[in-house]
Design a protein around this motif. Sequence first.
Motif, mmCIF file in Angstrom:
data_model
loop_
_atom_site.group_PDB
_atom_site.id
_atom_site.type_symbol
_atom_site.label_atom_id
_atom_site.label_comp_id
_atom_site.label_asym_id
_atom_site.label_seq_id
_atom_site.Cartn_x
_atom_site.Cartn_y
_atom_site.Cartn_z
ATOM 1 N N VAL A 114 0.840 -1.208 0.000
ATOM 2 C CA VAL A 114 0.000 0.000 0.000
ATOM 3 C C VAL A 114 0.871 1.253 0.000
ATOM 4 O O VAL A 114 0.604 2.212 -0.732
ATOM 5 N N LEU A 115 1.929 1.251 0.792
ATOM 6 C CA LEU A 115 2.834 2.417 0.836
ATOM 7 C C LEU A 115 3.540 2.630 -0.497
ATOM 8 O O LEU A 115 3.707 3.776 -0.941
ATOM 9 N N ILE A 116 3.971 1.549 -1.166
ATOM 10 C CA ILE A 116 4.613 1.660 -2.480
ATOM 11 C C ILE A 116 3.638 2.255 -3.487
ATOM 12 O O ILE A 116 3.988 3.147 -4.272
ATOM 13 N N GLU A 117 2.387 1.766 -3.445
ATOM 14 C CA GLU A 117 1.375 2.285 -4.374
ATOM 15 C C GLU A 117 1.100 3.757 -4.096
ATOM 16 O O GLU A 117 0.953 4.561 -5.024
ATOM 17 N N LEU A 118 1.062 4.143 -2.813
ATOM 18 C CA LEU A 118 0.848 5.536 -2.456
ATOM 19 C C LEU A 118 1.989 6.410 -2.967
ATOM 20 O O LEU A 118 1.756 7.484 -3.544
ATOM 21 N N ASP A 119 3.223 5.958 -2.799
ATOM 22 C CA ASP A 119 4.379 6.711 -3.296
ATOM 23 C C ASP A 119 4.300 6.897 -4.815
ATOM 24 O O ASP A 119 4.581 7.985 -5.329
ATOM 25 N N ALA A 120 3.916 5.848 -5.530
ATOM 26 C CA ALA A 120 3.800 5.936 -6.987
ATOM 27 C C ALA A 120 2.740 6.960 -7.384
ATOM 28 O O ALA A 120 2.926 7.728 -8.340
#
Length: 148
Positions: A114-120
């Motif tokens: 979820v954090l990776i997707e948010l950063d993207a």
Amino acid sequence: MGRGCVAEQDKVVLHQRDPLKRYQKRVEQSLENNRQLAKKCLASGRKEYCICPSGDETVDVLKHGNEALKKMYAMVDINEVKSIMDETPEGIEKKQEIGSLFSEALSEQYENDVLIELDALVVKEEAEKLKLPEVPQTSCLCLQQMKR
């Protein structure tokens, strides 16, 4: 009627039933208190202080209460009440299940995803904000004419 829903008429009936039952209990309690008081007065020989409701008054009060209950019960379909009572535990169970799903902690891997997707998404949004219009590749006629 959908599962878990209570019809407006059913709500009215259920809300009317409780006050009627409380009223009936108050009348019965009052009659019992009067009977006990009358017994005490008679036992102590103070008949002049003994105010006993007549049997007719007692019967009239009970008849009135019974008529009110009969009218209320005529408005109630016992099958609908049973259905409502059956649906109540199901609704509570669903609510608890949903609450437990929301309160469960995310797994560490899921949280990282979820954090990776948010950063993207943040990077993409910032890139779109900084996107400048393209410079035209053809020269403007008015500039060419001015040079001449």
